[in-house]
Write a protein that holds these residues in place. Sequence first.
Motif, mmCIF file in Angstrom:
data_model
loop_
_atom_site.group_PDB
_atom_site.id
_atom_site.type_symbol
_atom_site.label_atom_id
_atom_site.label_comp_id
_atom_site.label_asym_id
_atom_site.label_seq_id
_atom_site.Cartn_x
_atom_site.Cartn_y
_atom_site.Cartn_z
ATOM 1 N N THR A 62 -97.608 -118.917 48.424
ATOM 2 C CA THR A 62 -98.497 -117.599 48.111
ATOM 3 C C THR A 62 -97.673 -116.364 48.643
ATOM 4 O O THR A 62 -97.552 -115.526 47.760
ATOM 5 N N ILE A 63 -96.872 -116.337 49.693
ATOM 6 C CA ILE A 63 -96.013 -115.172 49.934
ATOM 7 C C ILE A 63 -94.861 -114.917 49.099
ATOM 8 O O ILE A 63 -94.315 -113.998 48.814
ATOM 9 N N VAL A 64 -94.470 -116.342 48.918
ATOM 10 C CA VAL A 64 -93.242 -116.226 47.930
ATOM 11 C C VAL A 64 -93.587 -115.587 46.666
ATOM 12 O O VAL A 64 -92.771 -114.716 46.111
ATOM 13 N N VAL A 65 -94.625 -116.077 46.165
ATOM 14 C CA VAL A 65 -95.079 -115.599 44.693
ATOM 15 C C VAL A 65 -95.411 -114.266 44.782
ATOM 16 O O VAL A 65 -94.979 -113.498 43.808
ATOM 17 N N ALA A 113 -78.015 -103.544 42.924
ATOM 18 C CA ALA A 113 -79.268 -103.460 42.560
ATOM 19 C C ALA A 113 -79.808 -104.923 43.240
ATOM 20 O O ALA A 113 -81.058 -105.043 43.522
ATOM 21 N N TRP A 114 -79.077 -106.023 42.984
ATOM 22 C CA TRP A 114 -79.315 -107.430 43.426
ATOM 23 C C TRP A 114 -79.665 -107.247 44.876
ATOM 24 O O TRP A 114 -80.912 -108.011 45.431
ATOM 25 N N ILE A 115 -78.825 -106.879 45.573
ATOM 26 C CA ILE A 115 -78.707 -106.763 47.163
ATOM 27 C C ILE A 115 -80.085 -105.891 47.515
ATOM 28 O O ILE A 115 -80.772 -106.281 48.625
ATOM 29 N N THR A 116 -80.168 -104.883 46.629
ATOM 30 C CA THR A 116 -81.578 -104.183 47.194
ATOM 31 C C THR A 116 -82.896 -104.724 46.922
ATOM 32 O O THR A 116 -83.688 -104.668 47.836
ATOM 33 N N GLY A 117 -82.875 -105.564 45.652
ATOM 34 C CA GLY A 117 -83.920 -106.538 45.583
ATOM 35 C C GLY A 117 -84.064 -107.688 46.837
ATOM 36 O O GLY A 117 -85.063 -107.824 47.270
ATOM 37 N N LEU A 118 -83.206 -108.201 47.078
ATOM 38 C CA LEU A 118 -82.945 -109.211 48.321
ATOM 39 C C LEU A 118 -83.507 -108.481 49.745
ATOM 40 O O LEU A 118 -83.781 -109.234 50.351
ATOM 41 N N ALA A 119 -83.157 -107.372 49.645
ATOM 42 C CA ALA A 119 -83.494 -106.598 50.922
ATOM 43 C C ALA A 119 -85.022 -106.837 51.090
ATOM 44 O O ALA A 119 -85.587 -106.826 52.235
ATOM 45 N N PHE A 120 -85.732 -106.790 49.860
ATOM 46 C CA PHE A 120 -87.339 -106.782 50.026
ATOM 47 C C PHE A 120 -87.659 -108.440 50.188
ATOM 48 O O PHE A 120 -88.587 -108.593 50.956
ATOM 49 N N ALA A 124 -89.792 -110.111 53.963
ATOM 50 C CA ALA A 124 -90.688 -111.399 53.511
ATOM 51 C C ALA A 124 -90.417 -112.498 54.542
ATOM 52 O O ALA A 124 -91.141 -113.388 54.851
ATOM 53 N N ALA A 125 -89.068 -112.575 55.286
ATOM 54 C CA ALA A 125 -88.763 -113.555 55.870
ATOM 55 C C ALA A 125 -89.258 -113.872 57.241
ATOM 56 O O ALA A 125 -89.751 -115.096 57.418
#
Length: 363
Positions: A62-65, A113-120, A124-125
């Motif tokens: 659920t958290i991943v989705v 932009a990819w790194i920015t998205g990965l920051a989000f 969640a980690a």
Amino acid sequence: MNAARLWAVARLELLQRVRTVSWYVLLGIFAVLLVGVTALSFLSFGGMVSAGDQRGAGIYSTIVVVTLLLVVLVSPTLSGNSLNGDRDAATLAPVQVTLARTSEILLGKVLAAWITGLAFAAVAAPFLVIATFAGGVDPVVVLISLAVLGVEIGIIAAIGVGLSGILARPLFSVASTYLVVSALVFGTLIAFGLGGTALSSQATTTYRGMQYNTDGSPQCRDGSSDCWNDPERMVCGEPEQSTYTVPRFDRVWWVLAANPFVILADATPAEYDSQGYPVDLFGQITTGVRGSQLAPDLDSGYDDCAAVQPGPGPTPEEIRDATVPSWFVGLGVQLLIAAALLSGAWSRTRTPARALPPGTRIA
């Protein structure tokens, strides 16, 4: 392609984002939403999953989705004005006159932009770690789901950067990015529902029921009233047929292949309980998608007087084993879309420019 120049472009883009307060506000809101999702997931899967040591799988999925959902909502805003925003601010031309090539500028913007998205996703980690402590989370599921999540974030970033290079106005490119992403997320669902209904078929069902006395007891051939579960002694009526319309989702199931959430669920190994039912959100999504591949029974029936009654249908685990995966096809479609948009952005951004839209600022 020079890695140092590519990273220099990406680093410059990242520094511009980090200096803004809105960036940290977004991360904070993201964390608050995940706190609520995690708490609700513990309450929900604690009662839904029969085996307590497996509820962590449902919470984790659920958290991943939800993380993918939030990134889908935020990423177009962060990547949809990468190139045309710099062009409007007169900061793109100084970069173009350096040794950095057009491809390096484009890929540097995509990387940022990819790194920015990965920051989000990094926010969640901690919540994912909490979910693993609840038990039942397979390490293979963690590795594959996070890998697919990262790839999807990168594709969305590439789509936004590509449209920002093709379209001249930042607001229009951001809106177009949202439309493309919405087409993948919601448009595929709409096409799936409407397509399955439009291609419906006529189905026939036959039912033959047993006869009952006025006191509610079954009518028996020998005049008694104790012929329950004895078809040879029951008195049954004439078969009755009825027709109805059945949607044919088995003809349009492939439309869902390009949906980011379907790709995430279909590529991730699902976990099932002892009865073959999914204990996580990945398995529940996959059950619906894979089940739509099966053609409906157009000639069904039920007979109260039959000696052998039809058994239960296949379990979700059996459905998954009997159907074909489609995640790699959908992922290929998304990569083709991103590559085509980046190719168009490259032709519009390269220097010297052959033609520019009217009113485009150069320096």
